[in-house]
Scaffold this active site. Structure first.
Site, PDB file in Angstrom:
ATOM      1  N   HIS A  92      34.421  38.881  40.239  1.00 40.08           N
ATOM      2  CA  HIS A  92      35.029  39.257  39.078  1.00 40.08           C
ATOM      3  C   HIS A  92      36.567  39.534  39.082  1.00 40.08           C
ATOM      4  O   HIS A  92      36.989  40.000  40.186  1.00 40.08           O
ATOM      5  CB  HIS A  92      34.179  40.259  38.441  1.00 40.08           C
ATOM      6  CG  HIS A  92      34.309  41.715  39.210  1.00 40.08           C
ATOM      7  ND1 HIS A  92      33.815  41.886  40.394  1.00 40.08           N
ATOM      8  CD2 HIS A  92      35.068  42.922  38.874  1.00 40.08           C
ATOM      9  CE1 HIS A  92      34.130  43.293  40.787  1.00 40.08           C
ATOM     10  NE2 HIS A  92      35.074  43.642  39.768  1.00 40.08           N
ATOM     11  N   HIS A 114      29.877  41.169  42.996  1.00 43.01           N
ATOM     12  CA  HIS A 114      29.816  40.187  42.209  1.00 43.01           C
ATOM     13  C   HIS A 114      31.210  39.682  41.972  1.00 43.01           C
ATOM     14  O   HIS A 114      31.994  40.546  41.416  1.00 43.01           O
ATOM     15  CB  HIS A 114      28.856  40.786  40.932  1.00 43.01           C
ATOM     16  CG  HIS A 114      28.450  39.339  40.363  1.00 43.01           C
ATOM     17  ND1 HIS A 114      27.175  39.219  40.272  1.00 43.01           N
ATOM     18  CD2 HIS A 114      29.100  38.444  39.459  1.00 43.01           C
ATOM     19  CE1 HIS A 114      27.137  38.090  39.383  1.00 43.01           C
ATOM     20  NE2 HIS A 114      27.986  37.783  39.178  1.00 43.01           N
ATOM     21  N   ASN A 162      40.988  42.621  41.895  1.00 46.32           N
ATOM     22  CA  ASN A 162      40.950  43.420  43.068  1.00 46.32           C
ATOM     23  C   ASN A 162      39.911  42.730  44.005  1.00 46.32           C
ATOM     24  O   ASN A 162      38.856  42.692  43.327  1.00 46.32           O
ATOM     25  CB  ASN A 162      40.936  44.686  42.890  1.00 46.32           C
ATOM     26  CG  ASN A 162      42.086  45.435  41.989  1.00 46.32           C
ATOM     27  OD1 ASN A 162      43.002  45.177  42.464  1.00 46.32           O
ATOM     28  ND2 ASN A 162      41.549  46.234  41.130  1.00 46.32           N
ATOM     29  N   CYS A 209      24.689  40.327  37.276  1.00 48.28           N
ATOM     30  CA  CYS A 209      23.620  39.099  37.397  1.00 48.28           C
ATOM     31  C   CYS A 209      22.828  38.654  36.203  1.00 48.28           C
ATOM     32  O   CYS A 209      22.497  39.640  35.713  1.00 48.28           O
ATOM     33  CB  CYS A 209      22.801  39.675  38.631  1.00 48.28           C
ATOM     34  SG  CYS A 209      23.371  39.658  40.378  1.00 48.28           S
ATOM     35  N   GLN A 225      39.663  40.988  36.158  1.00 49.97           N
ATOM     36  CA  GLN A 225      39.682  42.053  34.812  1.00 49.97           C
ATOM     37  C   GLN A 225      40.978  41.670  34.157  1.00 49.97           C
ATOM     38  O   GLN A 225      41.813  40.900  34.351  1.00 49.97           O
ATOM     39  CB  GLN A 225      39.998  43.582  35.505  1.00 49.97           C
ATOM     40  CG  GLN A 225      38.600  44.130  36.330  1.00 49.97           C
ATOM     41  CD  GLN A 225      39.021  45.600  36.770  1.00 49.97           C
ATOM     42  OE1 GLN A 225      39.103  46.446  35.704  1.00 49.97           O
ATOM     43  NE2 GLN A 225      39.031  45.893  37.971  1.00 49.97           N
TER      44      GLN A 225
HETATM   45 ZN   LIG Z   1      25.620  40.388  40.632  1.00 54.89          ZN
END
Ligand SMILES: [Zn+2]
Ligand SMILES: [Zn+2]
Length: 292
Positions: free
Chosen positions: A116, A114, A103, A9, A118
């Site tokens: 995301h 959050h 994933n 963040c 990879q």
């Molecule tokens: Zn975050």
């Protein structure tokens, strides 16, 4: 994961205070360019050397946004970052394969909410990728055609397993799907890597990702736990028989049941799939959002 703090963040001190998408070095990386280079070994036990890279791709500064809630515009920015980093890693002499994946979902084992994905840069071609390359190469040798182009043409003609389509991409549930509602997104044009797609195609890919991810969430009415993998050719060599695509592997086999990889799958390499591709495709096709 601490409950009141997230390194991804803005304001955490670990990422810029303002960003849109961001490449974050993995804090718990399996591969690093500081490790010794890969060299084939003789004897019974082989080591890979673990020389490579592991990145985290932050899709958005918004902690609560699910990947499936990303706009097509935001997916476009993620794709730009994927392409930039893939080109960079592929140019490294130690990198043999760049794997971009995501994933998503607690059921998959993801502790970090959050949004995301990879990127792993491998010092070798991973076994499942190699198996796919070998099959595609054999078909190309024997039939003088791309295996994926052939499958795609068949799926378009048949239509029963199609989920969404656009000018440049087709999403369908493969006949050979291992996971329930397993999906493949394939460019209509034969191209061996994501870096070979043109600007219009990339825009189309962003839109297709948005559409199918939202469809998955609408299938059972909650965010679908899944794995998403971008399938590129290896970083080195010529692979004219390979066709870039995206694999989506959901693990929810019904609204209340997960697909576990137990003895039959893990121990034998054979997958029991409780869903029929044709039936699941029909459901996903009808579910919002519809493609053009
Ligand atoms: Zn975050
Ligand atoms: Zn092809």
């Amino acid at each position: 994961m601490p409950e009141d703090w997230c390194p991804f963040c803005p304001g955490s001190g670990r990422v810029p205070d303002v960003y849109d998408v961001y490449l974050y070095p993995n804090d718990f990386r399996a591969f690093s360019f500081g490790n010794r280079p890969f060299s084939p070994e003789t004897g019974l036990f082989h080591r890979t050397g673990a020389r490579g890279a592991c990145d985290v791709v932050l899709y958005s500064p918004n902690h609560r946004l699910l990947p499936s809630q990303l706009s097509a515009e935001q997916w476009g920015k993620v794709i730009d970052l994927w392409i930039r980093r893939t080109a960079e890693l592929s140019a490294n002499p130690d990198v043999q394969y760049v794997s971009i994946f995501e994933n998503t979902g607690v059921a998959i084992g993801v502790t970090m909410p959050h949004p995301h994905g990879q990127i792993y840069a491998f010092p070798f071609v991973p076994p499942l990728v190699q198996q796919e390359l070998d099959s595609a190469a054999a078909h190309y040798r024997e039939e003088s055609e791309c295996l994926y182009c052939r499958i795609l043409a068949g799926e378009i003609e048949d239509g029963r397993r199609l989920v969404a389509s656009s000018n440049n991409f087709v999403a369908f549930l493969p006949f050979f799907g291992r996971f329930p509602s397993e999906m493949q997104i394939c460019p209509r044009r034969h191209v061996d890597a994501m870096t070979g797609l043109n600007a219009v195609e990339l825009q189309d890919l962003a839109l297709m990702l948005k559409i199918v991810r939202q469809k998955y969430d609408n299938l059972y009415g909650f965010p679908m736990p899944l794995m998403m993998l971008l399938r590129d050719r290896p970083a080195k060599g010529e692979h004219p028989y390979f066709h870039f695509h995206v694999d989506l592997l959901p693990i929810q086999r019904s609204p209340t049941k997960l697909k576990y990889l137990a003895s039959v799958e893990s121990g034998n390499g054979t997958f029991l799939n409780d869903t029929r591709a044709e039936e699941q495709a029909a459901l996903l096709r009808e579910i919002e959002p519809k493609s053009r």
